[in-house]
Design an enzyme around this catalytic site. Structure first.
Site, mmCIF file in Angstrom:
data_model
loop_
_atom_site.group_PDB
_atom_site.id
_atom_site.type_symbol
_atom_site.label_atom_id
_atom_site.label_comp_id
_atom_site.label_asym_id
_atom_site.label_seq_id
_atom_site.Cartn_x
_atom_site.Cartn_y
_atom_site.Cartn_z
ATOM 1 C CB CYS A 113 -0.812 -0.037 1.246
ATOM 2 S SG CYS A 113 -2.023 1.882 1.322
ATOM 3 C CG MET A 339 -5.173 2.631 -4.936
ATOM 4 S SD MET A 339 -6.120 3.087 -6.343
ATOM 5 C CE MET A 339 -5.360 1.857 -7.837
#
Length: 417
Positions: A113, A339
């Site tokens: 992430c 993201m």
């Protein structure tokens, strides 16, 4: 009055408490743990660890809200992080990320992430995982603030990331992480301190950043409801495996917001089929059916030329302030911003002439680009080059911010794991 005896007592499991930190990193939020604080059987990969983390976040939840956990019914907040002192030379902390599925009893450990990466350095310092002398020496004797360079080993993908964490001298001259500041990150309401992130060699030296060997491929999408059976695609594996398509080939403009995509089940199904087919083309899956157990990778994104639009906050984004527009799907939904790992892919593709991303930005040579996303804009930089005939990304950089929201204990029923 009914007398309660040992024979008719209802059996129940007590709750266990585990130290945890709840943090925002970039445009995501997650629950952070120190590895040694986890129950012993959860300190290694396996069913116990997954079940523990699922219960912490509140999954699986058929209602999609994660009411009975720390998740918020969004892929941006259904996240867990486990940190430990690094056993790698020249690294400070090991960082393991788990993307928790909202509706299914599944955690995807396949990728990183990028947004929560921004919080790892600060959290590691606060958890005591970074050497105290290194932290103290990050501020000169005659200064009140400085930058602590935290070297992170990203365990999911086996890569080095450097977080430049701002620090200051607090009470009793103790060096502390600076979390508040004047840095604005679109997709986050409040200002905070800037954290610069560098992704070092995000592509394996023995691999090609473009897994098909091409900067642009003819991608067969026959039977998927598009106006053509074949579209152009750039398949890239940098930051996270990503399939880039032209917005116009999907019937989009590139200025879509979540409400334009996420409520259309037919459209979502079409995009998921494209993602699965792209995963096969990239060599991630042998068959499209395997995509069901790997929702974190690959990502699907679409690009278009710079154009003016209104972001989800109501803020106007002018075509003159960006190089291109990008939209990306995350866990079956259009992401509310971008993201972090997909931003790495965007940077790597945009700074490589000949890709669809580079062409959308104008086709010239770039060292950095600013792209428009649903919440605003983001500036990313990259350096790519060909090594022995293979494209490699040497470094990708971006700025994010991070902030502790809560430090304390999370409670989990003892029979949950």
């Amino acid at each position: 009055m009914t007398q309660v005896t040992s024979k008719n007592k209802t059996a129940f499991a007590p709750q266990l408490s585990v130290p945890a930190t709840y943090m925002r990193g970039g445009t995501s939020k997650g629950t952070f743990f120190k590895l040694s604080d986890l129950p012993e059987r959860c300190q290694v990969a396996g069913e116990s660890r997954d079940n523990f983390l699922l219960r912490v976040i509140g999954s699986p939840d058929p209602y999609g809200k994660q009411i009975d956990g720390l998740g918020n019914g969004s892929s941006s907040t259904s996240k867990t992080v486990i940190l430990s002192a690094s056993d790698k030379s020249d690294h400070d902390v090991n960082y393991l990320f788990g993307q928790v599925n909202i509706a299914k009893p599944m955690i995807d450990w396949a990728g990183n992430c990028g947004n929560l990466t921004a919080a790892v350095g600060a959290c590691a310092i606060n958890m005591g995982l970074v050497d105290a002398d290194k932290i103290n020496n990050s501020i000169n004797d005659n200064a009140e603030s400085g930058i602590c360079e935290v070297r992170i080993w990203q365990e999911n993908i086996g890569k080095t990331i450097i977080a430049h964490v701002p620090v200051y001298k607090g009470a009793n001259n103790k060096v502390q992480v600076q979390e508040t500041g004047d840095f604005e990150l679109d997709g986050v309401t409040f200002l905070a301190a800037e954290v610069k992130i560098e992704f070092i060699d995000p592509v394996d030296a023995t691999s090609d950043m473009f897994p098909t060997g091409n900067l642009v491929d003819d991608f067969d999408v026959s039977g998927y409801g598009l106006t053509t059976d074949s579209v152009k695609a750039t398949f890239i594996s940098a930051g996270i495996p990503t399939i880039f398509l032209k917005a116009e080939d999907l019937g989009f403009t590139g200025t879509e917001l979540q409400g334009d995509i996420n409520g259309d089940n037919e459209l979502l199904t079409k995009l998921e089929k494209i993602r699965a087919k792209g995963g096969v083309a990239m060599g991630l899956f042998k068959d499209v059916s395997e995509a069901q157990t790997s929702q974190h990778i690959p990502k699907v994104a679409w690009v278009g030329a710079a154009q003016s639009y209104t972001a989800s906050s109501g803020k106007s984004v002018d075509a003159g302030e960006i190089d291109l527009v990008v939209r990306a799907m995350s866990m079956g939904q259009l992401h509310h911003a971008m993201m972090g790992t997909a931003a790495v892919a965007i940077a790597a593709a945009a700074t490589t002439q000949g890709t669809l991303v580079n062409e959308a930005a104008g086709g010239q040579k770039f060292d950095e680009v600013r792209f428009g996303h649903p919440s605003g804009t983001l500036l990313v930089g990259g350096k790519t080059e060909q090594v022995d005939g293979r494209w490699q990304a040497k470094k990708v950089s971006m700025s994010r911010s991070a902030r502790r929201i809560m430090v304390g204990e999370v409670f989990v029923p003892a029979d949950a794991f």
